[in-house]
Design a protein around this motif. Structure first.
Motif, mmCIF file in Angstrom:
data_model
loop_
_atom_site.group_PDB
_atom_site.id
_atom_site.type_symbol
_atom_site.label_atom_id
_atom_site.label_comp_id
_atom_site.label_asym_id
_atom_site.label_seq_id
_atom_site.Cartn_x
_atom_site.Cartn_y
_atom_site.Cartn_z
ATOM 1 N N ARG A 1 30.906 -54.338 7.516
ATOM 2 C CA ARG A 1 32.346 -54.646 7.484
ATOM 3 C C ARG A 1 32.621 -56.033 6.910
ATOM 4 O O ARG A 1 33.564 -56.219 6.152
ATOM 5 C CB ARG A 1 32.934 -54.562 8.900
ATOM 6 N N GLN A 2 31.808 -57.013 7.304
ATOM 7 C CA GLN A 2 32.038 -58.404 6.901
ATOM 8 C C GLN A 2 31.508 -58.717 5.504
ATOM 9 O O GLN A 2 31.949 -59.660 4.883
ATOM 10 C CB GLN A 2 31.373 -59.358 7.903
ATOM 11 N N GLY A 3 30.517 -57.950 5.087
ATOM 12 C CA GLY A 3 29.848 -58.210 3.814
ATOM 13 C C GLY A 3 28.401 -58.601 4.071
ATOM 14 O O GLY A 3 28.136 -59.506 4.861
ATOM 15 N N MET A 4 27.519 -57.909 3.413
ATOM 16 C CA MET A 4 26.095 -58.199 3.556
ATOM 17 C C MET A 4 25.787 -59.550 2.905
ATOM 18 O O MET A 4 26.465 -59.963 1.966
ATOM 19 C CB MET A 4 25.251 -57.107 2.874
ATOM 20 N N PRO A 5 24.763 -60.240 3.411
ATOM 21 C CA PRO A 5 24.361 -61.494 2.770
ATOM 22 C C PRO A 5 23.953 -61.231 1.319
ATOM 23 O O PRO A 5 23.532 -60.124 0.980
ATOM 24 C CB PRO A 5 23.147 -61.947 3.585
ATOM 25 N N PRO A 6 24.064 -62.234 0.483
ATOM 26 C CA PRO A 6 23.668 -62.037 -0.918
ATOM 27 C C PRO A 6 22.149 -61.920 -1.061
ATOM 28 O O PRO A 6 21.393 -62.330 -0.182
ATOM 29 C CB PRO A 6 24.192 -63.299 -1.609
ATOM 30 N N GLY A 7 21.742 -61.366 -2.165
ATOM 31 C CA GLY A 7 20.329 -61.331 -2.522
ATOM 32 C C GLY A 7 19.522 -60.252 -1.830
ATOM 33 O O GLY A 7 20.045 -59.226 -1.386
ATOM 34 N N LYS A 8 18.241 -60.534 -1.743
ATOM 35 C CA LYS A 8 17.280 -59.563 -1.223
ATOM 36 C C LYS A 8 17.552 -59.184 0.231
ATOM 37 O O LYS A 8 17.445 -58.023 0.600
ATOM 38 C CB LYS A 8 15.864 -60.118 -1.363
ATOM 39 N N LEU A 9 17.919 -60.158 1.058
ATOM 40 C CA LEU A 9 18.189 -59.864 2.466
ATOM 41 C C LEU A 9 19.333 -58.865 2.599
ATOM 42 O O LEU A 9 19.252 -57.923 3.384
ATOM 43 C CB LEU A 9 18.503 -61.144 3.244
ATOM 44 N N GLY A 10 20.373 -59.040 1.825
ATOM 45 C CA GLY A 10 21.499 -58.109 1.859
ATOM 46 C C GLY A 10 21.077 -56.707 1.470
ATOM 47 O O GLY A 10 21.505 -55.722 2.079
ATOM 48 N N MET A 11 20.218 -56.610 0.461
ATOM 49 C CA MET A 11 19.714 -55.306 0.035
ATOM 50 C C MET A 11 18.858 -54.673 1.131
ATOM 51 O O MET A 11 18.966 -53.482 1.404
ATOM 52 C CB MET A 11 18.908 -55.472 -1.257
ATOM 53 N N GLN A 12 18.045 -55.482 1.790
ATOM 54 C CA GLN A 12 17.204 -54.968 2.872
ATOM 55 C C GLN A 12 18.059 -54.500 4.047
ATOM 56 O O GLN A 12 17.821 -53.428 4.605
ATOM 57 C CB GLN A 12 16.216 -56.039 3.325
ATOM 58 N N LEU A 13 19.051 -55.288 4.421
ATOM 59 C CA LEU A 13 19.930 -54.899 5.527
ATOM 60 C C LEU A 13 20.722 -53.641 5.177
ATOM 61 O O LEU A 13 20.916 -52.771 6.035
ATOM 62 C CB LEU A 13 20.879 -56.043 5.888
ATOM 63 N N SER A 14 21.169 -53.529 3.931
ATOM 64 C CA SER A 14 21.875 -52.321 3.496
ATOM 65 C C SER A 14 20.978 -51.095 3.585
ATOM 66 O O SER A 14 21.419 -50.015 3.978
ATOM 67 C CB SER A 14 22.370 -52.480 2.058
ATOM 68 N N THR A 15 19.716 -51.279 3.248
ATOM 69 C CA THR A 15 18.755 -50.179 3.321
ATOM 70 C C THR A 15 18.557 -49.737 4.765
ATOM 71 O O THR A 15 18.581 -48.539 5.069
ATOM 72 C CB THR A 15 17.412 -50.589 2.688
#
Length: 69
Positions: free
Chosen positions: A37-51
């Motif tokens: 809802r708030q927006g995933m962190p940028p970069g690799k961490l955001g991609m990992q959390l989205s996964t």
């Protein structure tokens, strides 16, 4: 899906916040929903959390069991 990403989320730890130090794959769904809802962190961490979010949202945690051993 890239198998390397799956392996990473089973060992990578959350670098900040309430769940700092917890393996990404073990983060609770409500925390992942908050990031969604708030927006995933940028970069690799955001991609990992989205996964992790997508895996849990779709009930696919069984995919991670062989990688945790």
């Amino acid at each position: 899906m890239n198998p390397e990403i799956l392996q990473e989320i089973c060992v990578q730890k959350m670098p900040f916040g309430k769940y700092k130090g917890r393996v990404l794959a073990d983060l609770p769904m409500y925390y992942l929903e908050w990031f969604q809802r708030q927006g995933m962190p940028p970069g690799k961490l955001g991609m990992q959390l989205s996964t992790v979010y997508e895996i849990k949202l779709n009930g696919l945690e069984e995919l991670l069991k062989p990688l945790r051993k």
